[in-house]
Scaffold this motif. Sequence first.
Motif: not given
Length: 984
Positions: A9-33
Amino acid sequence: MSPTPSAAAPRRGPSRRPIGARIPRATYRLQLHADFGFDAAIPVLPYLARLGVSHVYCSPILRARPGSRHGYDVVDPAEISPELGGEAGFLRFAGAARALGLGLLLDQVPNHMGVFGADNAWWMDVLENGPASPHAAWFDIDWNPPNPALRGRLLVPVLGASYGEVLERGEIVLAAEPARGALVLRYHGHRFPLDPARYHRVLGPAASLAGGAAGERLAALAAAFAALPGREADAGLHGQRRERQRALQRELATTLAEPAPAAAVAEAVAALNAPQARDALDALHEAQAYRLAHWRMAADEINYRRFFDVNELAALRIEDPAVFEAVQAKALDLAAAGWIDGLRIDHPDGLHDPARYFERLQHGYARRAGLPLPAEGAAPGPDGPFRPLYVVAEKIAAGYEEVPRDWAVHGSTGYRFANLVNGLFVERANGARMERLWHGQVGAEEPQDFEALAVDCKRQVARGALSAQLTTLSQALQRLALRDRRTRDHGLPTLREALAEVAAAMPVYRTYVAPRGDGPGVVASAQDRRFVDWAIAQARRRSESIDDAVFDFIRGCLLGLPTVPGSEAEVGAFAMAFQQFCAPVAAKGVEDTAFYRWHRLVSLNEVGGEPARFGTSAAAFHGASADRARHWPHTLLASSTHDHKRSEDVRLRIDVLSEQPAAWKLGLTRWRTLTRPWRTEVDGREAPSRADQVLLHQTLLGTLPPGGLDEAGLPAYRERIEAYALKAAREAKRRTAWARPDPAYEAALGAFVRGLLARLDGNPALAELQARADTLAWFGALNSLSMTTLKFASPGVPDLYQGHELMALTLVDPDNRQPVDFAAREAVLRELEALREAADPAPALAALARTPWDGRLKLWILWQLLTLRRSQPALFESGSYLPLRVEGARRRHVLAFARRGREGVLLVAAGRKFAGLGLPPGRWPAAADWGDTVLRLPAALRGAGRELLGLQPGLLDGEHLAVGPLFARLPVAAVFVPRARVPA
């Protein structure tokens, strides 16, 4: 921020909108390792926020095999990778992102897990307990395969040579793990636990060796272990076996903590590892729930489904609700707690029922987030299926294929767009000429037609690397045939051959027949029926020796039509399994074989690409864009990805060859002469092959740095190209292959590359290639400016692959996973920020235009458009798409469209096919070069605005807009007119 949350049960993060997906404006892919984990990525976040993306799109972050550079070999989906920084590191990273206004998307792998080594606890349990393991049904394992020797056993194709040879060399060894209270077989870095019911074979002799009280304790343990219910016992006894086994292993661990019994067990283990005890060790191995085998055995007899043909990635039965929860719970918990905003789903074509999987994903998120769920069986609403979480699927769709609209996703990961937009810079009129040139180079080495080559390669994969799965499907089909007197004469070899032909002829990766909701069996959509009918017709045409009745029978089974009353469930199971077979046949046959054999123009040989189609027309681009705006406005728009064969800028350079086929032909002739000293013969044939040479020349033209290599950079570049050439040759499977390397050919290939790139001075072949590469770099850079403009203004969510905001001349992985110099990119962005504030930006823009290949102008354009996306989100999220008519002598060299919304209008225009304008490299297109070319403007677009890329006034006044003045500073334009007149 230093939280210590629980894994469940991860600690709760910032509150979300109650309904509806948050649509990105633009994304940036990071390759983590391990070398670029969460804490290393945190300093990059301020740069990404200034760049203007809304979301960081992370490669898989769950615990993968140690040292994984990509994260797709997950071994524990409930734990965030300790190598990346663990859960605490992730929450530091997520918190830092949120503080900057950035959201996160996570890459998810629901189809498979990494299983070799000793890191996957589920897999280890299956090896230990076979069908009695609670995880035995979690992996897609056939416990009743055709080979009687494998009934109830798992074939593990991990050995580097035959089992007998490896055993005789002493490479398979027995080992005790006192702290675990376990006995295992080891093979180099791999661990194979012994069935506890067979421990008596070691503990019994150890008891005799120990004697006394220690011997009595070991003897008692040996008897207790031997009394465990067997792996094949009734399922009701599995729980009892497991409980008792764990207790006994704890007792054994306690016993082995004492010197006397530990020494006796060590002596018994050493005795079984002695050369004279090979038969006894073999007998112990034969008593296990697995059979170790040479890795080549996988093609013939493997009895677990894999990711493609990768033995160490075992497929999961994610359709099982318990497996789904175990695999997806962590990511859904993070989403519900507000730490992430969406998921990218890897390889959905490998799933049993993608539609049901996506539905479960959305419902699982909604339940955790406390959102109301739709009523059971409720029809989709006006906005489509229930989609409270942003989800995109890595779906590779053909140009004539529709992504199923009932999937609860917001779109795909953008491969179709990448190929669509790249095709705009290919001169379609020269397709036939380029093909003649290609065939003139390779002669009879390759088929004359790409489609025929693709079918041949898919057939090769179906009958070769995936032969075991084909056999299993054929036997299931035969069982169905035997139930009906009209089909029982269809023999197994005939059914197997016909199935391979149908799979090879399938025009898409797979169909999506799905389980019925009202009973057994499956249901096929109209699109499914169309694709099956096509594949059956093509297979029938290519297989003159197979009776039509066989194909009629297969067609019915693939569409879920019962063969006899009561066969609905069996037929449905076959149809679903065949779909999961088709996807890897297509991927391995086309992407990983045919693409490495057909080199007419390799910029078209991209994931999701269709090399038989030479370029994209303006009408096709507009049609696809308008359709995307209507149906998938939130899909990702990719141009480079972690899966690409070549980066966008390499492709855009190579595209220029299509505009200059005569120069390309002349170059090939010259280079063939100049590289003669480095060619040789292997087995009586030229080495490298003609095809490999053509591929290498295009690769060099696409990747040589503008202005030339220097002595310091030459060794690293030579190493990159040699590694790429070897990988490409093995993927092609012509003169060498991963499964059967030819050392002589590979040595000849390496020598050719090293000779060509041996030195800079006194190397006329490299000098001529470099001169040609500089020409392509100029026109390719102009292409890149236009592609960037189109991408960041089109309907959808633009996605940036790490580092590709500047010119990144990378090839297929692992080349495209090179470290990124973010400090250099941030310095360029600071320079551009100053430019935007200048009183007169024209001189600075002119200075950037002198070296467009350095990527600064590319970064300028995408940054300007990302800034507009940030200030006008609704225009891009829901604005309509309007193609604009281009008129005049140079109309083929310009593409234009508009985006309309209540906030205003954005007019976008981009030049293309710059080499065809007749300009010499190095000369910027001037206003006069566009002649009488104009854009026809509907009345709804007219008004006073600002051109954002050249930073000049943008007046849309009158029926026509002249392209020359619009492109006065740059060969691209984006005019934003606020509060434009919008028709009711």
